[in-house]
Motif scaffolding. Structure first.
Motif, PDB file in Angstrom:
ATOM      1  N   VAL A   3      -2.233  72.672  49.519  1.00  0.00           N
ATOM      2  CA  VAL A   3      -0.792  73.091  50.527  1.00  0.00           C
ATOM      3  C   VAL A   3      -1.232  75.167  50.370  1.00  0.00           C
ATOM      4  O   VAL A   3      -1.819  75.621  49.785  1.00  0.00           O
ATOM      5  N   THR A   4      -1.132  74.694  52.413  1.00  0.00           N
ATOM      6  CA  THR A   4      -1.575  75.904  52.391  1.00  0.00           C
ATOM      7  C   THR A   4      -0.050  76.922  52.785  1.00  0.00           C
ATOM      8  O   THR A   4       1.016  75.543  52.750  1.00  0.00           O
ATOM      9  N   LEU A   5      -0.372  78.063  53.044  1.00  0.00           N
ATOM     10  CA  LEU A   5       0.494  78.962  53.700  1.00  0.00           C
ATOM     11  C   LEU A   5       1.507  78.042  54.703  1.00  0.00           C
ATOM     12  O   LEU A   5       2.798  78.189  54.742  1.00  0.00           O
ATOM     13  N   ALA A   6       0.827  77.654  55.606  1.00  0.00           N
ATOM     14  CA  ALA A   6       1.249  77.240  56.933  1.00  0.00           C
ATOM     15  C   ALA A   6       2.609  75.610  56.651  1.00  0.00           C
ATOM     16  O   ALA A   6       3.343  75.640  57.232  1.00  0.00           O
ATOM     17  N   GLY A   7       1.564  75.537  55.438  1.00  0.00           N
ATOM     18  CA  GLY A   7       3.084  74.224  55.433  1.00  0.00           C
ATOM     19  C   GLY A   7       3.655  74.304  54.123  1.00  0.00           C
ATOM     20  O   GLY A   7       5.316  74.032  54.760  1.00  0.00           O
ATOM     21  N   ILE A   8       3.734  75.237  53.889  1.00  0.00           N
ATOM     22  CA  ILE A   8       4.707  75.692  52.941  1.00  0.00           C
ATOM     23  C   ILE A   8       5.928  76.080  53.925  1.00  0.00           C
ATOM     24  O   ILE A   8       6.859  76.317  53.572  1.00  0.00           O
ATOM     25  N   GLU A   9       5.471  77.035  54.999  1.00  0.00           N
ATOM     26  CA  GLU A   9       6.605  77.621  55.562  1.00  0.00           C
ATOM     27  C   GLU A   9       6.934  76.608  56.669  1.00  0.00           C
ATOM     28  O   GLU A   9       8.334  76.664  57.548  1.00  0.00           O
ATOM     29  N   ALA A  10       6.337  75.906  57.208  1.00  0.00           N
ATOM     30  CA  ALA A  10       7.174  74.413  57.462  1.00  0.00           C
ATOM     31  C   ALA A  10       7.628  73.643  57.014  1.00  0.00           C
ATOM     32  O   ALA A  10       8.961  73.455  57.437  1.00  0.00           O
ATOM     33  N   ILE A  11       7.612  73.682  55.626  1.00  0.00           N
ATOM     34  CA  ILE A  11       8.878  73.139  54.890  1.00  0.00           C
ATOM     35  C   ILE A  11      10.028  73.803  54.524  1.00  0.00           C
ATOM     36  O   ILE A  11      11.328  73.303  55.060  1.00  0.00           O
ATOM     37  N   ALA A  12       9.546  75.105  54.344  1.00  0.00           N
ATOM     38  CA  ALA A  12      10.839  76.013  54.632  1.00  0.00           C
ATOM     39  C   ALA A  12      12.526  76.083  55.803  1.00  0.00           C
ATOM     40  O   ALA A  12      13.244  75.896  55.429  1.00  0.00           O
TER      41      ALA A  12
END
Length: 492
Positions: A3-12
């Motif tokens: 799980v990457t920061l980019a993926g987390i930001e995309a979810i948020a």
């Protein structure tokens, strides 16, 4: 870490809950450095690293990012005396404001509408568009989540540091005297599984909710609301902890929302349970009054049963199906259904139905029909209201071969519980979060589940890529056996 920061930001960003919550927060004299969206990003980032859901750990996750990311998220900001890095006090302050915004005015042990909506949007955002309609079937289950607060006696409920937490019972199939008690909440979840005869799908958690009272009723309302938002409900698979509840709080709302139930029955609900117009009510169906008693008391085989025992049980359930009253017409809008005698529908031979005696002798024959035939034996059809089998009626005859193959998909729900309680990773045991109340606990669980969905997606894609490589080399997929089991095409 998959799980990457980019993926987390995309979810948020896709969920939109950061902006929605921000609109609910009060305006201060001085602007907050940490926004609601950045805090949620930090919470998911922290849980992706398998850390406890402590605010100190959230701060460490945010301040451990590269400097450019810290500036972008507001972890570092320009103050009048120069760059300022986020402090724990600021994290705690924003978390407290979010809790107040999402709490109910009068807490009652259930999630507020705003909190439930925020968690629903977060989980929906964690599911890629390609998989939102991949399967409409859901596996339901609940598990216990202990509160951080010290337990208080049952007679003093509502007086502790966590006034919403209550005493609960972990073992649904055991008497309270023999089971294990806990102080906290019930976490109910619905996980996507493949449809019957459909392809395998990643086991993504679609909805969760937290409550201190009835986990079945709480999840039923969430699923009904999900169907109301345009998401189709297919099969809903549940164990006896759900089916044992009142039909008005579980079975009926889901049927009304379009779901087909596939559920295990509690021992207290199995077997004959009275009659209707002379027909025996058993396991959600109506049967001929002369059905052999042994067939009416069939129960599911234990896990790991020998193939010979499985074959014998399947033969018995097939025989039982011959005695079931046939459905003469589809269910009407009010839930009423018309049923016909199995001799009328050509499944058995009975002297009370002379035409049936011309059927082949390979069908069971009623040798001693009732001396005073009830309505089910004398009328062409009988009508059963929605209350006759509302609690136990389901998609497949219980416990038939078709039911067993369909129900085995429910293990996806167990895998969710085992993964979030794995002591080697981010177990949700007491102390995992050290905040009081339902709101911060449920929000953290939603973040944890969203992160888990990303891990499931990464593992699913890795299996798909591996299968593609093996196919290119002329080899069968590694997961063929498992997919066949999930879709019900594998031998029992």
């Amino acid at each position: 870490m998959s799980v990457t920061l980019a993926g987390i930001e995309a979810i948020a960003a896709a969920s939109g809950i950061g902006e929605a919550i921000e609109q609910m927060l009060p305006d201060g004299v001085r602007g907050r450095q940490l926004t609601a969206g950045a805090l949620l990003t930090g919470m998911m980032l922290n849980l992706a690293d398998e850390r406890p859901a402590h605010l100190t750990r959230v701060l460490q996750a945010l301040t451990g990012l590269p400097e450019d990311d810290q500036w972008r998220l507001g972890v570092i900001a320009d103050w009048k005396d120069g760059p300022h890095q986020l402090t724990y006090r600021q994290v705690e302050h924003t978390a407290g404001l979010i809790r107040k915004a999402l709490d109910k005015e009068q807490p009652d042990g259930a999630a507020s509408e705003d909190l439930q909506q925020a968690c629903d949007q977060l989980l929906e955002a964690s599911i890629p568009a390609a998989f939102k309609n991949a399967g409409s079937s859901l596996a339901a289950d609940w598990t216990d989540v202990e509160a951080w607060a010290r337990p208080v006696p049952q007679e003093s409920a509502g007086s502790g540091a966590d006034p919403e937490a209550r005493w609960g019972h972990r073992n649904v199939n055991l008497k309270i005297q023999k089971g294990e008690m806990f102080f906290g909440y019930y976490l109910s979840a619905a996980t996507t599984v493949n449809d019957e005869d459909g392809p395998a799908v990643p086991e993504l958690t679609r909805r969760i909710t937290l409550c201190a009272r009835d986990p079945a009723a709480a999840l039923a309302q969430v699923l009904v609301d999900m169907a109301g938002s345009g998401i189709k409900l297919g099969d809903v698979l549940s164990d006896s902890g759900f089916s044992y509840r009142k039909a008005s709080t579980w079975a009926n709302p889901l049927r009304g929302a379009g779901a087909a139930l596939v559920q295990d029955l509690h021992p207290s609900d199995r077997g004959p349970r009275g009659t209707h117009e002379g027909a025996v009510i058993c396991n959600g169906n109506l049967y001929c009054p002369k059905t052999p008693a042994a067939l009416l008391h069939l129960a599911p085989l234990p896990p790991g049963a020998e193939p010979a025992d499985v074959a014998a049980r399947d033969q018995q359930t097939t025989e039982l199906a011959r005695y079931k009253l046939g459905l003469h017409a589809a269910e009407d809008a009010d839930g009423y259904r018309r049923h016909a005698c199995p001799a009328v529908t050509g499944k058995i031979r009975c002297p009370l139905r002379p035409d049936s005696m011309n059927l082949s002798r390979d069908r069971p024959e009623i040798l001693a029909p009732p001396e005073h035939p009830p309505a089910c034996c004398s009328q062409q059809t009988i009508t059963a209201g929605p209350d006759v089998t509302d609690k136990t009626r389901q998609k497949h005859d219980y416990p038939s071969k078709q039911w067993r193959r369909s129900y085995r998909r429910r293990t996806a729900a167990e895998r969710l519980n085992s993964s979030i309680k794995d002591t080697a990773t981010s177990t949700i045991a007491r102390g995992w979060i050290r905040l009081m109340g339902l709101t911060p606990l449920m929000l953290s669980l939603a973040c944890l589940t969203a992160v888990r969905n990303q891990r499931i997606l990464a593992a699913y894609q890795a299996r798909q890529d591996d299968d593609a490589r093996r196919a290119a080399n002329g080899k069968p997929p590694r997961a063929r056996r498992r997919r066949r089991e999930l879709t019900g095409t594998a031998p029992p």
